[in-house]
Design an enzyme around this catalytic site. Structure first.
Site, PDB file in Angstrom:
ATOM      1  NE  ARG A   1     -48.635  -0.201   5.428  1.00  0.00           N
ATOM      2  CZ  ARG A   1     -48.763  -1.182   4.521  1.00  0.00           C
ATOM      3  NH1 ARG A   1     -49.942  -1.477   4.038  1.00  0.00           N
ATOM      4  NH2 ARG A   1     -47.711  -1.832   4.090  1.00  0.00           N
ATOM      5  CE1 TYR A   2     -53.902   2.111   7.599  1.00  0.00           C
ATOM      6  CE2 TYR A   2     -53.763  -0.276   7.684  1.00  0.00           C
ATOM      7  CZ  TYR A   2     -53.994   0.882   6.976  1.00  0.00           C
ATOM      8  OH  TYR A   2     -54.304   0.817   5.643  1.00  0.00           O
TER       9      TYR A   2
ATOM     10  NE  ARG B   1     -56.626  -0.505  11.431  1.00  0.00           N
ATOM     11  CZ  ARG B   1     -56.479   0.824  11.478  1.00  0.00           C
ATOM     12  NH1 ARG B   1     -56.143   1.426  12.611  1.00  0.00           N
ATOM     13  NH2 ARG B   1     -56.636   1.537  10.388  1.00  0.00           N
TER      14      ARG B   1
ATOM     15  CB  CYS C   1     -55.274 -20.531   0.374  1.00  0.00           C
ATOM     16  SG  CYS C   1     -54.491 -19.057   1.027  1.00  0.00           S
TER      17      CYS C   1
ATOM     18  CB  CYS D   1     -57.708 -16.423  -5.302  1.00  0.00           C
ATOM     19  SG  CYS D   1     -58.518 -17.106  -3.847  1.00  0.00           S
TER      20      CYS D   1
ATOM     21  CB  CYS E   1     -53.566 -14.409  -4.467  1.00  0.00           C
ATOM     22  SG  CYS E   1     -52.942 -14.225  -2.789  1.00  0.00           S
TER      23      CYS E   1
ATOM     24  NE  ARG F   1     -51.053 -10.455   2.665  1.00  0.00           N
ATOM     25  CZ  ARG F   1     -52.131 -10.462   3.448  1.00  0.00           C
ATOM     26  NH1 ARG F   1     -52.709 -11.604   3.761  1.00  0.00           N
ATOM     27  NH2 ARG F   1     -52.600  -9.345   3.943  1.00  0.00           N
TER      28      ARG F   1
ATOM     29  CG  ASP G   1     -53.299  -5.680  -5.065  1.00  0.00           C
ATOM     30  OD1 ASP G   1     -52.823  -6.315  -6.014  1.00  0.00           O
ATOM     31  OD2 ASP G   1     -53.524  -6.194  -3.950  1.00  0.00           O
TER      32      ASP G   1
ATOM     33  CG  ASP H   1     -54.770  -1.813   0.639  1.00  0.00           C
ATOM     34  OD1 ASP H   1     -54.130  -0.899   1.197  1.00  0.00           O
ATOM     35  OD2 ASP H   1     -55.028  -2.903   1.191  1.00  0.00           O
TER      36      ASP H   1
ATOM     37  CE  LYS I   1     -57.979  -2.513   4.156  1.00  0.00           C
ATOM     38  NZ  LYS I   1     -56.811  -2.439   5.078  1.00  0.00           N
TER      39      LYS I   1
END
Ligand code: SF4
Length: 385
Positions: free
Chosen positions: A129-130, A133, A142, A146, A149, A151, A310, A347, A354
């Site tokens: 996206r950027y 990076r 994981c 969580c 999460c 994702r 988010d 975000d 962000k």
């Protein structure tokens, strides 16, 4: 408005082993087994029957463990489960790891892919996206799933894990794009991979001349600090500079084990930053964030971001108003070390990236005259030469 917090509470480190769980099912486990990260991964709490032996479940949790499973599996390492208060359903560790029925109520604003990571995916496994990076997905496993999460659409889904061919395709993409200087190695949690697999991926990245740094996005420091072994640190030493972004959300997570793990990583040359997510009922309180950030600094972890929760599907019960985050930043700025003051960011949905939403300290700006407000609410004028 000035916010006064009073004196900071003393910083205490708790050893994690059974601080709260008198009914713990792991009491007879030998120390070396407990400290073995493979054992911790293998023995994760994934069923209602196991969880029933660890905490006194509420009706809501009991229903949610069964009904929310189709949306997002449950998985809790014994280490993290032992941090839960078995009698208190509002325990911050429990709220982050045990499903509640809130996960099954969807808000109108909820999105499957809130950050549009799939849209900006030139090849499977890379979000670009950027300009300079990329985000590189290496696994979707994981230690703890969580409940907040972002994702959850793919984390915990074994069919969405990055296959070997996908990893090769991602590495080829990075090698081809000379503008990429910074690679965020993410997932899931990349420390779920074996040392050898990680060594291979990092070695391939290090061999690409235009890749200057990489960052490991990992919550193992919080949920499975036993993963930070001497062997892992020795391997990472061979790939420096390595930045580690972790995700502590509450001071209760800053245990003796987590202190030791952070020390090993920092001694190995890794620079560690924390990305906290603002979560209702868990850390939306300036006192909690201040205590957390003070502990993190003692662990040589720099508080880096606070994220507004988010718009991922089924996490609306964790969301706070944006103003709650701004209030926290106001309570920190000037009232404690600048290093303990992270950026508060949203975000933005649909791939906006962000966006800082920190409190504004500029009162007015006329020509070369700037009227500024300090942390105590007093105004000062700065005249530009
Ligand atoms: S460690 Fe990160 S990616 Fe894994 S479940 Fe937690 S928030 Fe999601």
């Amino acid at each position: 408005m000035e916010i006064t917090l009073g004196a900071a509470p003393p910083v205490s480190h708790v050893r994690s082993r059974f601080p709260y769980a008198p009914r713990s099912i792991w009491k007879g486990v030998a120390e070396d087994q407990w400290n073995d990260w493979h054992w911790q991964q293998r023995e994760r709490v994934t069923s209602l029957e196991q969880l029933d032996h660890v905490i006194r479940l509420t009706d809501d949790e009991r229903r949610a463990v069964i009904e929310a499973d189709a949306q997002f599996h449950m998985g809790i390492t014994p280490y993290y489960a032992a941090l839960m208060d078995p009698e208190d359903p509002t325990c911050p560790v429990r709220l982050q790891s045990v499903p509640t029925m809130g996960e099954l109520s969807f808000a109108a604003a909820d999105l499957d892919d809130p950050l549009a990571e799939e849209r900006d995916m030139p090849v499977p496994g890379i979000t670009h996206r950027y300009p300079d990076r990329v985000l590189f997905y290496t696994t979707h496993n994981c230690p703890v799933y969580c409940r907040h999460c972002t994702r959850k659409r793919k984390v915990a889904d074994p069919t969405s894990a990055a296959a070997k061919s996908q990893i090769e395709q991602s590495l080829a993409y990075i090698a081809l794009h000379t503008e990429i200087r910074d690679v965020v190695v993410s997932g899931g949690d990349p420390l779920s991979l074996s040392d050898d697999r990680l060594d291979y991926i990092l070695g391939r990245l290090r061999a690409i001349p235009h890749v200057e740094i990489f960052r490991l996005g990992t919550r193992n420091l919080v949920t499975l600090p036993q993963r930070i072994t001497d062997d892992l640190v020795a391997m990472l030493k061979g790939h420096q500079p390595v930045y580690v972004n972790t995700h502590f959300n509450h001071p209760r997570e800053c245990t003796g084990e987590a202190f030791d793990a952070a020390r090993r990583l920092a001694d190995g040359g890794c620079v560690i930053g924390n990305q906290m997510v603002l979560l209702k009922g868990i850390n939306d309180d300036p006192r909690i964030v201040r205590e957390l950030n003070h502990k993190l600094l003692m662990m040589r972890i720099r508080p880096y971001y606070i994220y507004q929760c988010d718009l991922a599907k089924g996490i609306s019960h964790f969301r706070t108003p944006i103003e709650a985050g701004r209030r926290i930043i106001r309570s920190l700025r000037g009232h404690t070390s600048g290093m303990a003051v992270p950026y508060f960011v949203v975000d933005a949905p649909n791939g906006g990236g962000k966006i800082p939403v920190n409190p504004d300290y500029v009162v007015r700006h006329e020509g070369k005259r700037w009227v500024l407000r300090n942390f105590a609410g007093k105004e000062f004028t700065y005249d530009e030469p």
